[in-house]
Design a protein around this motif. Structure first.
Motif, short mmCIF file in Angstrom:
data_model
loop_
_atom_site.label_atom_id
_atom_site.label_comp_id
_atom_site.label_asym_id
_atom_site.label_seq_id
_atom_site.Cartn_x
_atom_site.Cartn_y
_atom_site.Cartn_z
N GLU A 180 0.82 -1.21 0.00
CA GLU A 180 0.00 0.00 0.00
C GLU A 180 0.86 1.26 0.00
O GLU A 180 0.39 2.34 0.34
N TYR A 181 2.12 1.14 -0.39
CA TYR A 181 2.99 2.31 -0.44
C TYR A 181 2.58 3.22 -1.60
O TYR A 181 2.01 2.77 -2.60
N SER A 182 2.88 4.50 -1.47
CA SER A 182 2.53 5.45 -2.53
C SER A 182 3.40 5.21 -3.75
O SER A 182 4.51 4.67 -3.66
N ASN A 195 15.79 -0.93 -9.82
CA ASN A 195 14.65 -1.79 -10.19
C ASN A 195 14.72 -3.20 -9.60
O ASN A 195 14.01 -4.11 -10.04
N ASN A 196 15.54 -3.38 -8.57
CA ASN A 196 15.60 -4.66 -7.88
C ASN A 196 14.43 -4.71 -6.89
O ASN A 196 14.41 -3.98 -5.90
N ILE A 197 13.44 -5.55 -7.18
CA ILE A 197 12.21 -5.58 -6.39
C ILE A 197 12.48 -5.95 -4.94
O ILE A 197 11.94 -5.34 -4.02
N GLY A 198 13.29 -6.97 -4.71
CA GLY A 198 13.58 -7.39 -3.35
C GLY A 198 14.23 -6.28 -2.53
O GLY A 198 13.83 -6.00 -1.39
N LEU A 204 11.59 0.14 1.32
CA LEU A 204 10.27 0.62 1.73
C LEU A 204 9.93 0.18 3.15
O LEU A 204 9.30 0.92 3.91
N LYS A 205 10.37 -1.02 3.52
CA LYS A 205 10.10 -1.54 4.86
C LYS A 205 11.07 -0.99 5.90
O LYS A 205 10.83 -1.12 7.10
N GLY A 206 12.17 -0.39 5.43
CA GLY A 206 13.16 0.14 6.36
C GLY A 206 13.92 -0.95 7.08
O GLY A 206 14.35 -0.77 8.22
#
Length: 308
Positions: A180-182, A195-198, A204-206
Motif C-alpha cells: 500500500e505504499y505510494s 529496479n531490484n524488487i527485493g 520501503l520496509k526500512g
C-alpha cells in the motif's frame, strides 16, 4: 500456480514450457543478484517437482501444501552451516548419499543447494559425481548470485536460469499490487535499488542492512573523510572471498548511486559520479583472477585521488 516472478520473460517461457511438457531438467542453476527472486523461483520449481496433479504446480495437493509449509520429506535444503561461510564437502557427500534413496511421498526428490557459489573445489567435485550420473528420481536446484565461482563442469550439467531486474513500470505495478505504499515512494525505492524488487521492498520496509551494505556505507564515510587506512580497514574482511567481494562492490555501487540521486547538486556530486564510473570498471576485474588485496588497494587509491 503461475510463474511467480515479474519480468524475466525468457526464463518464464522456458520454465512454463518445460512444465507443460513434463520435462523438468534434473539439474537447474538459478543465478541472479540478491533480491531478484532466486529463492522464489526455487520454491516454485520444487513444488512443481513434487506436485501430484497433472497441471504442475497446482498449489493445492498434499505435496504442494507440504512444500509451502517447508515440511515436505522429499525436499532437502543444503546451505552453509550456522557460523560458516562455505558449504562443506561433508554436506555434499551426505547429499549424494541421500540422492540415491527412493522418495518418501512424491515421485521424485528435490535437493536445493543454497549459496551454491560458496562451495570450494572439493565440494563441487563431490557434487559433480552425482550430477554426472544423476538418479532418475532426483532434481537438483542450485542457487547462486553468480555462476562465475562454479566449475565449468558443474555449469555444463545444469540448465542455467539467469534472473534480472524488470522494467520500472513492471516492477512498479507489481509492488503496487502487493503493498500500500505510494507510487512516489515505490518509484524512489526502485530508482535507488536499480529496479531490484527485493531490495526496493527492503528500502520501503526500512529493514536493516546486510554486512556488505553496512560496510559499503562505512567505506563511503571514510572516503569522504579522506581516510585511506579507514577504507582499507573496511575492505580487509572481504579479501578472502570473491563472492563477498562481489557483494561489497554491488552494495558500494548501490550506495554511491543513492548518494548521487539524493544529492545531485551537492559540491561533491561530480566526485561521486567519477567514483561510480571507477567502480564499474573495477568491478569487471572480479571476473578475472585478480588478487583481491590488490583490487581493494586500487579501489582505495582511486577513491583517495578522486576525493583528495
Amino acid at each position: 500456480m503461475s510463474f511467480p516472478l515479474v519480468g524475466n520473460t525468457k526464463t518464464a517461457l522456458a520454465v512454463t514450457n518445460a512444465l507443460k511438457e513434463n520435462r523438468l531438467p534434473h539439474a537447474i542453476l538459478i543465478e541472479g543478484d540478491s533480491g531478484t527472486g532466486k529463492h522464489t523461483l526455487a520454491e516454485f520449481l520444487s513444488a512443481a517437482a513434487v506436485c501430484s496433479n497433472d497441471i504442475i504446480p497446482c498449489g493445492e495437493c498434499k505435496n504442494c501444501n507440504l512444500q509451502k509449509a517447508n515440511s515436505h520429506p522429499d525436499i532437502t535444503v543444503t546451505a552453509p552451516e550456522e557460523g560458516k561461510k562455505n558449504i562443506a564437502v561433508s554436506q555434499i557427500r551426505a547429499l549424494k548419499n541421500e540422492a540415491y534413496i527412493k522418495p518418501h511421498m512424491a515421485s521424485c526428490r528435490v535437493f536445493i543447494i543454497d549459496c551454491a557459489d560458496t562451495m570450494n573445489e572439493q565440494s563441487q567435485n563431490a557434487l559433480l559425481k552425482v550430477l554426472e550420473e544423476p538418479p532418475g528420481n532426483a532434481v537438483f536446484l542450485l542457487i547462486a548470485e553468480s555462476k562465475a565461482s562454479l566449475l565449468e563442469t558443474i555449469i555444463s550439467r545444469c540448465v542455467v536460469l539467469t534472473l534480472s531486474c524488470p522494467e520500472t513500470n513492471v516492477a512498479l505495478a507489481h509492488i503496487k499490487s502487493i503493498t500500500e505504499y505510494s507510487e512516489n515512494d515505490i518509484l524512489s525505492a526502485l530508482a535507488t535499488s536499480q529496479n531490484n524488487i527485493g531490495k526496493a521492498l527492503n528500502i520501503l520496509k526500512g529493514e536493516s542492512d546486510t554486512k556488505t551494505s553496512a560496510a559499503a556505507k562505512e567505506f563511503l564515510d571514510q572516503m569522504k573523510r579522506g581516510n585511506g587506512w579507514g577504507m582499507l580497514s573496511v575492505t580487509a574482511s572481504f579479501e578472502k572471498s570473491r563472492i563477498e567481494a562481489d557483494r561489497f562492490f554491488k552494495d558500494l555501487k548501490y550506495h554511491t548511486a543513492k548518494q548521487l540521486r539524493n544529492n545531485p547538486k551537492s559540491f561533491n556530486a561530480v566526485s561521486f559520479s567519477k567514483f561510480y564510473n571507477e567502480l564499474c570498471s573495477l568491478e569487471k576485474s572480479l571476473a578475472s583472477n585478480i588478487n583481491l588485496s590488490l583490487l581493494f588497494s586500487i579501489l582505495t587509491a582511486k577513491a583517495t585521488e578522486i576525493f583528495k
